[in-house]
Design a protein around this motif. Structure first.
Motif, mmCIF file in Angstrom:
data_model
loop_
_atom_site.group_PDB
_atom_site.id
_atom_site.type_symbol
_atom_site.label_atom_id
_atom_site.label_comp_id
_atom_site.label_asym_id
_atom_site.label_seq_id
_atom_site.Cartn_x
_atom_site.Cartn_y
_atom_site.Cartn_z
ATOM 1 N N ASN A 44 -2.762 -1.664 -9.971
ATOM 2 C CA ASN A 44 -3.495 -0.821 -9.063
ATOM 3 C C ASN A 44 -4.862 -1.133 -8.698
ATOM 4 O O ASN A 44 -5.476 -1.036 -9.724
ATOM 5 C CB ASN A 44 -3.062 0.159 -9.524
ATOM 6 N N LYS A 68 -10.254 6.517 -3.773
ATOM 7 C CA LYS A 68 -10.117 7.868 -3.428
ATOM 8 C C LYS A 68 -11.548 8.642 -3.206
ATOM 9 O O LYS A 68 -12.616 8.020 -2.706
ATOM 10 C CB LYS A 68 -10.752 7.642 -5.026
ATOM 11 N N ARG A 106 -3.453 3.624 -2.363
ATOM 12 C CA ARG A 106 -2.802 2.682 -3.908
ATOM 13 C C ARG A 106 -2.786 1.855 -3.146
ATOM 14 O O ARG A 106 -2.280 1.215 -2.180
ATOM 15 C CB ARG A 106 -1.775 2.924 -4.910
ATOM 16 N N CYS A 112 -6.195 -2.106 2.756
ATOM 17 C CA CYS A 112 -6.305 -3.183 1.323
ATOM 18 C C CYS A 112 -6.492 -4.649 2.422
ATOM 19 O O CYS A 112 -5.001 -4.446 2.822
ATOM 20 C CB CYS A 112 -6.002 -2.165 0.349
ATOM 21 N N ILE A 142 -5.955 9.919 -2.781
ATOM 22 C CA ILE A 142 -5.643 8.464 -3.304
ATOM 23 C C ILE A 142 -4.781 7.671 -2.416
ATOM 24 O O ILE A 142 -3.774 8.093 -2.518
ATOM 25 C CB ILE A 142 -5.435 8.610 -4.956
ATOM 26 N N THR A 179 -7.370 1.485 -6.290
ATOM 27 C CA THR A 179 -7.413 2.396 -5.606
ATOM 28 C C THR A 179 -8.311 2.911 -4.812
ATOM 29 O O THR A 179 -9.781 2.128 -5.174
ATOM 30 C CB THR A 179 -7.573 3.781 -6.747
ATOM 31 N N GLN A 196 0.721 -0.854 -0.013
ATOM 32 C CA GLN A 196 -0.265 -0.231 -0.079
ATOM 33 C C GLN A 196 0.967 1.218 -0.258
ATOM 34 O O GLN A 196 1.445 1.234 0.764
ATOM 35 C CB GLN A 196 -1.367 0.178 1.450
#
Lengths: 112, 114
Positions: free
Chosen positions: A74, A78, A22, A92, A20, A76, A6
């Motif tokens: 990726n 946001k 990731r 994540c 954002i 993401t 991450q």
């Protein structure tokens, strides 16, 4: 065990700004998840993403949030207009073969 | 409603003793449970899981017990070490027809005294 990277590890932003976060899985997965953990509290489900679509989202995941997999690797998260209460760790996660989730190290978001 | 909670927010044990961390869940339809360990500043780390068709599962120094009658889950750590100090979360996996996501409990902070 899948590996999850991450970025950024820590993001400081002003209230109202877009952020954002990731996530990069090391191996190919179809199921992705975002969870949030406010300091000192439990880990809360935000959204699950399957086959490039949102499969489920929590009431926390309002119109200010969106998820994408822009380039097939990726993943993401946001936040369009950050609020003070968005300050948290964002994790994540990917699912393993048995359905267990493997989490990344998290991105700390601080909203000032 | 669906919820997963822990009986004790903190647990302090002596190094070498056994630790028992408890968890209660409310969704009797849940069929899969996981224990996670979270060290400060890190993500939850998978420890051990158990399916609802089992009562007990053992790993390396850890054992998970499931009592479906009273909807109770416990994590036993044998010969607790300082490196075991962390927050432990139980998580309940809802059946796929209810979304299949993990619902986490509040967490128990385990402190190991040398």
């Amino acid at each position: 065990e899948p590996e999850v990277t991450q970025t950024p590890s820590h993001q400081v932003t002003q209230m109202g700004q877009e952020v954002i976060l990731r996530c990069v899985p090391i191996s190919n997965h179809l199921y992705f998840y975002w969870y949030r953990q406010i300091l000192g509290q439990k880990v809360e489900f935000l959204v699950s993403f399957y086959n490039n679509e949102i499969s489920e989202k929590s009431e926390i995941f309002d119109d200010q949030f969106s998820v994408e997999r822009p380039d097939g690797s990726n993943f993401t998260l946001k936040i369009r207009s950050t609020k003070l209460e968005d300050s948290a760790m964002y994790f994540c996660a990917m699912s393993g073969r048995a359905g267990e989730l493997f989490f990344g190290e998290g991105s700390r978001l601080t909203v000032l | 409603g669906e919820s997963v909670g822990l009986h004790l927010p903190t647990l302090s044990v002596q190094e070498g003793d056994n630790s028992i961390i408890n968890c209660a869940y409310s969704n009797s339809a849940s069929d899969y449970f996981i224990w996670y360990k979270q060290e400060s500043g890190k993500g939850p780390q998978f420890i051990i899981d158990i399916r609802s068709n089992m009562d007990k599962r053992q790993g390396q120094r850890v054992t998970v017990l499931l009592n479906k009658t009273v909807k109770h889950l416990s994590l036993q750590i044998a010969a607790t070490q300082p490196g075991d100090s962390a927050v432990y979360f139980c998580a309940e996996a809802l059946p796929y027809n209810q979304g299949g996501k993990l619902i986490f409990g509040q967490g128990t902070e385990l402190s190991v005294k040398p």
